[in-house]
Design a protein around this motif. Structure first.
Motif: not given
Length: 292
Positions: A63-80, A88-95
């Motif tokens: 996330x950009x500086x000074x913003x909060x994570x509210x959701x997220x997602x992901x995908x695999x490109x390739x892999x067959x 698939x998890x949120x991570x909190x710390x300095x950013x």
């Protein structure tokens, strides 16, 4: 269940390193998409794609500086269909960031290259922001289901799942927000060859005071035996995506979700593929868009 409010976010979890120390400096595509309209102030989508190689790996979108994570997602490109997206998890710390891990299955694995795309949805500090988590016990049961609830009066935007153990042999089958958005149900199932050791399922939610018009929208895929397919959930006119979810109907551990992310700022797409042995019976993916 552990609950963390926005005033004391730091220190819960830190992102795991990539399989190769040098991976952070490999080719990366980063996109920051400005919102058209949003119920949360400053809602922004950040998407990042990591290196393409044949190693198990983790990738994050920050996330950009000074913003909060509210959701997220992901995908695999390739892999067959032979790469399991088991974290698939949120991570909190300095950013704040959203972290996605992929692992090839045990045998025969995948001989080609593949990559991960992670997406973070970020906003200025939302009203009532809280993060809650829960976990199952460690055992060798072939499937586990866990429900993680928001604190009383809050509604979820973001969801997360982590398979501890499993080593690519446990499939995330459900990451399903409830219709009233008070909780998420998470299911993990061992794949067709099973997993002899113990494993644990951990779930997470990011909850807020409900913004205007908050609702869950469902999109259904085709229920048949096609080996690769997708489902799309679209927000009503004038709303945009504030969170994502997905599930597989009747996959029996032999279908992997290869993507749970944003197709656009108004649509969520879930993609899925049968494993290398295939699945003779019918199955279908479902996509969930949390809209406001």
């Amino acid at each position: 269940m552990r609950v963390l409010s926005h005033g004391v976010r730091a220190g819960r979890r830190f992102a795991p390193a990539l399989g190769l120390a040098s991976a952070m400096v490999l080719a990366t595509q980063l996109a920051v998409v400005a919102p058209v309209a949003a119920a949360l102030p400053g809602l922004t989508q950040v998407t990042s794609t990591g290196p393409s190689n044949s190693d198990w790996k983790t990738w994050q979108a920050s996330c950009p500086t000074d913003s909060f994570l509210v959701a997220g997602g992901g995908r695999i490109n390739g892999g067959g269909g032979q790469v399991v997206m088991d974290t698939m998890v949120p991570v909190f710390g300095g950013t704040d960031l959203y972290s996605v891990t992929g692992r090839e299955d045990d045998s025969p694995g995948f001989t080609g290259d593949w990559s991960i795309t992670a997406t973070a949805l970020c906003a200025r500090p939302p009203d009532g922001w809280e993060h809650a988590e829960s976990a199952t016990g460690w055992d060798s049961n072939s499937s586990k289901t866990l429900t993680v609830s928001c604190p009383l009066g809050k509604r979820l935007l973001g969801v997360g799942v982590e398979v501890n153990g499993g080593l690519g042999q446990v499939v995330v089958d459900d990451l399903r927000p409830s219709a009233d958005l008070s909780n998420v149900t998470i299911t993990g199932i061992e794949d067709g060859t099973g997993y002899a050791a113990q494993w644990q399922l951990q779930g997470e939610v990011i909850c807020v005071t409900a913004p205007a018009g908050l609702a869950r929208v469902t999109g259904f895929g085709v229920f048949d035996s096609t080996p690769v397919k997708s489902a799309v959930a679209s927000c009503p006119a004038g709303q945009r995506v504030h969170g994502v979810g997905g599930e597989i109907d009747s996959g029996a551990g032999q279908v992997r979700m290869t993507g749970i992310d944003l197709l656009s700022d108004t649509q969520v797409r879930v993609t899925a593929a049968e494993d290398e042995d295939g699945l003779a019976s019918n199955w279908a993916p479902r996509a969930y868009a949390i809209c406001a």
